[in-house]
Design a protein around this motif. Structure first.
Motif, mmCIF file in Angstrom:
data_model
loop_
_atom_site.group_PDB
_atom_site.id
_atom_site.type_symbol
_atom_site.label_atom_id
_atom_site.label_comp_id
_atom_site.label_asym_id
_atom_site.label_seq_id
_atom_site.Cartn_x
_atom_site.Cartn_y
_atom_site.Cartn_z
ATOM 1 N N UNK A 12 41.953 18.304 40.679
ATOM 2 C CA UNK A 12 41.398 19.514 41.280
ATOM 3 C C UNK A 12 42.500 20.372 41.879
ATOM 4 N N UNK A 13 43.457 19.741 42.569
ATOM 5 C CA UNK A 13 44.578 20.497 43.146
ATOM 6 C C UNK A 13 45.416 21.132 42.043
ATOM 7 N N UNK A 14 45.595 20.424 40.938
ATOM 8 C CA UNK A 14 46.349 20.987 39.814
ATOM 9 C C UNK A 14 45.612 22.186 39.229
ATOM 10 N N UNK A 15 44.287 22.138 39.221
ATOM 11 C CA UNK A 15 43.506 23.263 38.722
ATOM 12 C C UNK A 15 43.571 24.465 39.637
ATOM 13 N N UNK A 16 43.731 24.254 40.952
ATOM 14 C CA UNK A 16 43.850 25.371 41.880
ATOM 15 C C UNK A 16 45.236 25.994 41.768
ATOM 16 N N UNK A 17 46.249 25.220 41.939
ATOM 17 C CA UNK A 17 47.630 25.686 41.775
ATOM 18 C C UNK A 17 48.529 24.450 41.696
ATOM 19 N N UNK A 18 49.053 24.148 40.533
ATOM 20 C CA UNK A 18 49.820 22.908 40.365
ATOM 21 C C UNK A 18 51.116 22.929 41.169
ATOM 22 N N UNK A 19 51.460 21.777 41.709
ATOM 23 C CA UNK A 19 52.693 21.672 42.504
ATOM 24 C C UNK A 19 53.931 21.923 41.651
ATOM 25 N N UNK A 20 53.888 21.512 40.369
ATOM 26 C CA UNK A 20 55.059 21.680 39.521
ATOM 27 C C UNK A 20 55.344 23.166 39.283
ATOM 28 N N UNK A 21 54.291 24.009 39.268
ATOM 29 C CA UNK A 21 54.501 25.447 39.103
ATOM 30 C C UNK A 21 55.182 26.026 40.334
ATOM 31 N N UNK A 22 54.754 25.599 41.515
ATOM 32 C CA UNK A 22 55.356 26.091 42.748
ATOM 33 C C UNK A 22 56.799 25.626 42.889
ATOM 34 N N UNK A 23 57.052 24.354 42.546
ATOM 35 C CA UNK A 23 58.369 23.778 42.799
ATOM 36 C C UNK A 23 59.392 24.110 41.713
ATOM 37 N N UNK A 24 58.964 24.102 40.444
ATOM 38 C CA UNK A 24 59.942 24.170 39.353
ATOM 39 C C UNK A 24 59.755 25.367 38.427
ATOM 40 N N UNK A 25 58.698 26.097 38.568
ATOM 41 C CA UNK A 25 58.550 27.318 37.798
ATOM 42 C C UNK A 25 57.712 27.159 36.548
ATOM 43 N N UNK A 26 57.641 28.268 35.783
ATOM 44 C CA UNK A 26 56.723 28.365 34.656
ATOM 45 C C UNK A 26 57.106 27.438 33.508
ATOM 46 N N UNK A 27 58.385 27.269 33.222
ATOM 47 C CA UNK A 27 58.818 26.434 32.093
ATOM 48 C C UNK A 27 58.336 24.998 32.278
ATOM 49 N N UNK A 28 58.619 24.410 33.440
ATOM 50 C CA UNK A 28 58.209 23.028 33.688
ATOM 51 C C UNK A 28 56.697 22.899 33.738
ATOM 52 N N UNK A 29 56.005 23.872 34.328
ATOM 53 C CA UNK A 29 54.553 23.795 34.437
ATOM 54 C C UNK A 29 53.898 23.869 33.060
ATOM 55 N N UNK A 30 54.399 24.756 32.190
ATOM 56 C CA UNK A 30 53.824 24.852 30.849
ATOM 57 C C UNK A 30 54.126 23.606 30.022
ATOM 58 N N UNK A 31 55.295 23.019 30.226
ATOM 59 C CA UNK A 31 55.602 21.755 29.534
ATOM 60 C C UNK A 31 54.648 20.662 29.975
ATOM 61 N N UNK A 32 54.292 20.652 31.266
ATOM 62 C CA UNK A 32 53.334 19.671 31.765
ATOM 63 C C UNK A 32 51.961 19.873 31.139
ATOM 64 N N UNK A 33 51.536 21.142 31.014
ATOM 65 C CA UNK A 33 50.248 21.423 30.376
ATOM 66 C C UNK A 33 50.280 21.017 28.908
ATOM 67 N N UNK A 34 51.380 21.324 28.226
ATOM 68 C CA UNK A 34 51.486 20.995 26.810
ATOM 69 C C UNK A 34 51.439 19.493 26.571
ATOM 70 N N UNK A 35 51.977 18.706 27.502
ATOM 71 C CA UNK A 35 51.974 17.251 27.333
ATOM 72 C C UNK A 35 50.563 16.673 27.384
ATOM 73 N N UNK A 36 49.622 17.392 28.002
ATOM 74 C CA UNK A 36 48.247 16.897 28.086
ATOM 75 C C UNK A 36 47.383 17.407 26.937
ATOM 76 N N UNK A 37 47.929 18.262 26.080
ATOM 77 C CA UNK A 37 47.175 18.775 24.937
ATOM 78 C C UNK A 37 47.043 17.685 23.874
ATOM 79 N N UNK A 38 45.955 17.706 23.117
ATOM 80 C CA UNK A 38 45.705 16.665 22.115
ATOM 81 C C UNK A 38 46.511 16.866 20.840
#
Length: 412
Positions: A267-293
């Motif tokens: 739920x917290x990741x859906x509101x605003x992920x910590x990785x986006x705040x701490x490391x920026x868009x590149x790391x956050x999008x990589x995290x999202x991509x890793x959960x894709x099927x």
């Protein structure tokens, strides 16, 4: 199949009902007087008193206001005079609408806000383009009103056989003056309508997000925590009389705690992920991509981070698109590219699925398009039947502020 969502500015022209609409084309002038001709003649005869009233008002307002600018009341008087000129313009638009069949939209009222302060509102009134164009209209109209009144009154007795043609020619000049000087600024009105529409979209989106968070908390983590409390209560009662059963219940409660924590993290990741705040868009999008099927290649060519709000919208846009890829596309691979071009942040998500995605195919794509349009963004879907699908999103680039940088400091 390419679809674009553009912000519509039709909301500002919805004032009159369809039955009250005036005809787009007037009948041709004829020798026989009809009601349109009599209306035009009445308008021309009323030009003199109306022009005299407007001219006297404008000359008095400008002379008194300009003459007293050396005092503290000069500019406020001039501002009040411009507001009065707006009302004269409203009367002239009504007269033209009733007698000439000219449809002119009413300008938007000045956006008064008490928090702006007196001087800000005074300056806004003094630079009001609608008021100044009405002043120019009243100045020009005085000699024209005298001329049209004299010509029309004389023609009623001397040239009455051809008066319909004279009246049509003179009133066409009146129509042009009304449209040219008393019409609202098209670009300004369009922008105001866009902002009003975008504000409603933002409010609706925020309300929907709050409802989603409340529902997820109520149906997920809250329910698990209630079961956990009940289980621990039963385990406490059985602790002395049946230690083995109590231990099993505590072990089950431990599992519930883990599940509740995981749901809270999601739920917290859906509101605003910590990785986006701490490391920026590149790391956050990589995290999202890793959960894709499906395998997703992420390329982020950004030398600096955009403003937090733009970064968040970009993240959730890609997240939603990759969820669609996982659920609906049937793709074997996908890619995400993010880069900056001048003052725009561009996002492109591609997949090799079966295609057929449309903006009107569901609320997901439409919601993304509306969210981007609310911040002057653009959302384009190119998804022919059989694939592939390419979704391009554009967002305005805004530099990161000190507040954004402080909020993205690493957590300890």
């Amino acid at each position: 199949m390419t679809e674009r969502l553009w912000t519509s500015s039709s909301a500002r022209t919805a004032g009159a009902a369809a039955g009250d609409r005036l005809p787009d084309h007037l009948p041709p002038a004829r020798f026989a007087y009809d009601r349109h001709t009599w209306k035009e003649i009445a308008h021309l005869l009323a030009n003199f008193p109306a022009a005299l009233l407007g001219f006297v008002y404008v000359v008095t307002m400008l002379s008194v206001g300009a003459g007293l600018t050396v005092t503290v009341i000069g500019l406020p008087l001039l501002a009040a005079g411009l507001l009065g000129a707006r009302q004269l313009g409203k009367l002239e638009r009504a007269r033209a609408r009733a007698l000439l069949g000219v449809r002119v939209d009413e300008p938007s009222p000045l956006p008064w806000r008490s928090e702006r302060g007196f001087f800000a509102q005074l300056w806004m009134s003094l630079k009001d383009p609608v008021g100044w164009r009405t002043v120019l209209y009243d100045v020009i109209r005085f000699p024209w009103g005298v001329l049209t009144f004299a010509v029309t009154l004389t023609s009623l007795f001397v040239l009455w056989p051809v008066l319909p043609f004279i009246a049509r020619g003179l009133t066409n000049v009146d129509r042009a003056m009304v449209r040219g000087l008393l019409s609202p600024s098209d670009e300004l009105e369009r922008r105001i309508a866009e902002l009003e529409s975008d504000r409603g979209i933002v409010v609706d989106t925020a309300a929907a997000d709050l409802r989603r968070i409340e529902r997820d908390l109520h149906d997920g983590a809250q329910a698990r925590l209630v079961n956990l409390a009940m289980g621990l209560g039963l385990a406490k009662e059985k602790l002395l009389e049946d230690p083995d059963a109590a231990a099993a219940m505590v072990d089950e409660a431990h599992g519930e705690v883990k599940l509740a924590l995981q749901e809270l993290r999601d739920l917290a990741r859906g509101i605003h992920p910590a990785v986006l705040t701490d490391r920026g868009l590149d790391a956050a999008l990589s995290s999202v991509a890793s959960r894709c099927t499906v395998p997703v290649k992420v390329t982020a060519d950004l030398t600096e981070r955009p403003a937090a709000a733009i970064e968040g919208i970009a993240y959730f846009t890609v997240s939603e698109l990759l969820q669609n890829v996982s659920k609906h596309s049937g793709a074997r691979s996908a890619s995400v590219e993010v880069w900056r071009s001048s003052d725009r942040l561009l996002i492109q998500v591609e997949d090799d699925g079966h295609g057929g995605a449309r903006l009107d195919g569901g609320t997901g794509m439409r919601g993304l398009a509306e969210r981007l349009s609310a911040v002057d963004g653009l959302f384009v879907v190119d998804s022919p039947e059989g694939g592939p699908t390419t979704v391009t999103a554009e967002l305005p680039w805004r530099d990161r502020t000190e507040t954004d940088a402080a909020g993205s400091a690493p957590r300890r």
